[in-house]
Write a protein that holds these residues in place. Structure first.
Motif, PDB file in Angstrom:
ATOM      1  N   TYR A  10      15.198  43.154  74.272  1.00 25.22           N
ATOM      2  CA  TYR A  10      16.370  43.620  74.419  1.00 25.22           C
ATOM      3  C   TYR A  10      17.271  43.152  75.572  1.00 25.22           C
TER       4      TYR A  10
ATOM      5  N   SER B  65      20.829  43.709  78.652  1.00 25.58           N
ATOM      6  CA  SER B  65      21.496  44.742  79.273  1.00 25.58           C
ATOM      7  C   SER B  65      22.668  43.864  79.639  1.00 25.58           C
TER       8      SER B  65
ATOM      9  N   GLY C 205      20.808  48.658  79.401  1.00 33.13           N
ATOM     10  CA  GLY C 205      20.584  48.438  78.027  1.00 33.13           C
ATOM     11  C   GLY C 205      19.661  49.020  77.488  1.00 33.13           C
ATOM     12  N   ASN C 206      19.326  49.093  76.161  1.00 29.68           N
ATOM     13  CA  ASN C 206      18.286  49.586  75.473  1.00 29.68           C
ATOM     14  C   ASN C 206      18.048  48.969  74.239  1.00 29.68           C
ATOM     15  N   ASP C 207      16.593  49.419  73.608  1.00 32.43           N
ATOM     16  CA  ASP C 207      16.537  48.789  72.288  1.00 32.43           C
ATOM     17  C   ASP C 207      16.526  49.783  71.194  1.00 32.43           C
ATOM     18  N   SER C 208      17.283  50.424  71.202  1.00 28.53           N
ATOM     19  CA  SER C 208      17.564  51.671  70.313  1.00 28.53           C
ATOM     20  C   SER C 208      18.067  51.013  68.678  1.00 28.53           C
ATOM     21  N   VAL C 209      18.759  49.940  68.966  1.00 31.28           N
ATOM     22  CA  VAL C 209      19.267  49.084  67.627  1.00 31.28           C
ATOM     23  C   VAL C 209      18.142  48.817  66.795  1.00 31.28           C
ATOM     24  N   GLN C 210      17.307  48.210  67.388  1.00 32.39           N
ATOM     25  CA  GLN C 210      16.080  47.566  66.757  1.00 32.39           C
ATOM     26  C   GLN C 210      15.307  48.345  66.105  1.00 32.39           C
TER      27      GLN C 210
ATOM     28  N   ASN D  67      16.480  51.511  65.308  1.00 34.10           N
ATOM     29  CA  ASN D  67      17.155  52.346  64.129  1.00 34.10           C
ATOM     30  C   ASN D  67      17.261  51.257  62.934  1.00 34.10           C
ATOM     31  N   ASN D  68      17.181  50.109  63.065  1.00 34.63           N
ATOM     32  CA  ASN D  68      17.319  49.192  61.925  1.00 34.63           C
ATOM     33  C   ASN D  68      15.840  48.841  61.161  1.00 34.63           C
TER      34      ASN D  68
ATOM     35  N   ASN E  92      13.009  47.618  62.520  1.00 30.45           N
ATOM     36  CA  ASN E  92      12.306  46.360  62.981  1.00 30.45           C
ATOM     37  C   ASN E  92      10.901  46.694  63.246  1.00 30.45           C
TER      38      ASN E  92
ATOM     39  N   ALA F   1      12.274  54.596  71.674  1.00 35.76           N
ATOM     40  CA  ALA F   1      13.279  53.574  72.202  1.00 35.76           C
ATOM     41  C   ALA F   1      13.165  53.667  73.785  1.00 35.76           C
TER      42      ALA F   1
END
Length: 257
Positions: free
Chosen positions: A75, A77, A110-115, A117-118, A120, A127
């Motif tokens: 991810y 940032s 930054g963070n990897d929460s989107v990954q 939440n999707n 992946n 997260a």
């Protein structure tokens, strides 16, 4: 009457000879025009600011464990930074060498929460987030000049503090694990500077930072971290662009003949 004629003739001959004699006499050449050349030698202090982005990897390679799983996430940032520096340059001919150190604050995070939440990473709900809080460097500097322009390269040791946060799945009843990593690594970059006055110069610089990975170990009893996750490692690198102003003490403009 004879004396008058003789005197007149002598003066006439002397008048004819004077230009020829003057042409044969040695004379001093005029000094050439002096071209001032800027000298970058001296101690300097400065301030700078800019922005950048980071690239982060979190990796768990300790084996499958329900409801956990092996995973490796990448991810990014972004954010700004600002700081100050001190250094010394020495110029010989068109070449410049020196040493420089700086300290700065950054808000690159930054963070990897989107990954997650999707979906992946099946079986993984936690997260991760990174916040580069501050940094510093100790570097060598080298370059070459074109009068008031300086093109330079730099590289050396980098350090700082990166705050890492691991958040467990919602509703898991586990605590958020937040800790500060004492980051150590290397940095390298390049840029150019221009001497606005004899003591003040402006610069533009790009720099890359690569920090060694950090391992978040598990408990010797449970094998899990303090918030119930499998042990993992984190790695971070950053690219930063900045502009700044330096004030140089001494080192006046020198004359070049």
């Amino acid at each position: 009457m004879k004396r008058i004629l003789l005197t007149t003739a002598s003066l006439g001959v002397l008048g004819l000879l004077t230009p020829a004699m003057a042409a044969d006499l040695p004379y001093a050449k005029a000094m050439p025009v002096v071209a001032p050349v800027y000298d970058w030698t001296g101690v300097y202090v400065g301030v700078f600011g800019g922005g950048g982005f980071g690239n982060h990897n979190v990796n768990n390679s300790t084996g499958q464990a329900v409801p956990f799983a092996d995973f490796s996430a990448n991810y990014s940032s972004t954010g700004g930074l600002a700081g100050g520096e001190v250094g010394y340059r020495w110029q010989s001919g068109s070449y410049v060498v020196g040493v420089e150190s700086d300290l700065f604050w950054t808000g690159i995070k930054g963070n990897d929460s989107v990954q997650f939440n999707n979906g992946n990473f099946a079986g993984v709900g936690a997260a991760d987030a990174d916040n580069w809080r501050w940094g510093g460097t100790l570097r060598a500097v080298g370059g070459f000049t074109v009068d008031r322009w300086l093109m330079f390269f730099t590289g050396g040791y980098a350090f700082g503090s990166i705050q890492h946060t691991n958040t467990p799945p919602a509703g898991a009843g586990l605590p958020v694990d937040t800790f500060n990593v004492s980051a150590n690594g290397l940095t390298a970059g390049a840029g150019f500077a221009y001497a606005i006055t004899n003591n003040v110069s402006a610069k533009f610089e790009y720099r890359y930072y690569n920090f060694m990975g950090y391992n978040r170990p598990g408990s010797t009893v449970t094998g899990l971290t303090v918030n119930g996750q499998l042990p993992y490692t984190t790695n971070s690198s950053f690219s930063v662009v900045s502009i700044g102003l330096d004030f140089k003490f001494g080192g006046p403009v020198v004359a070049k003949y």
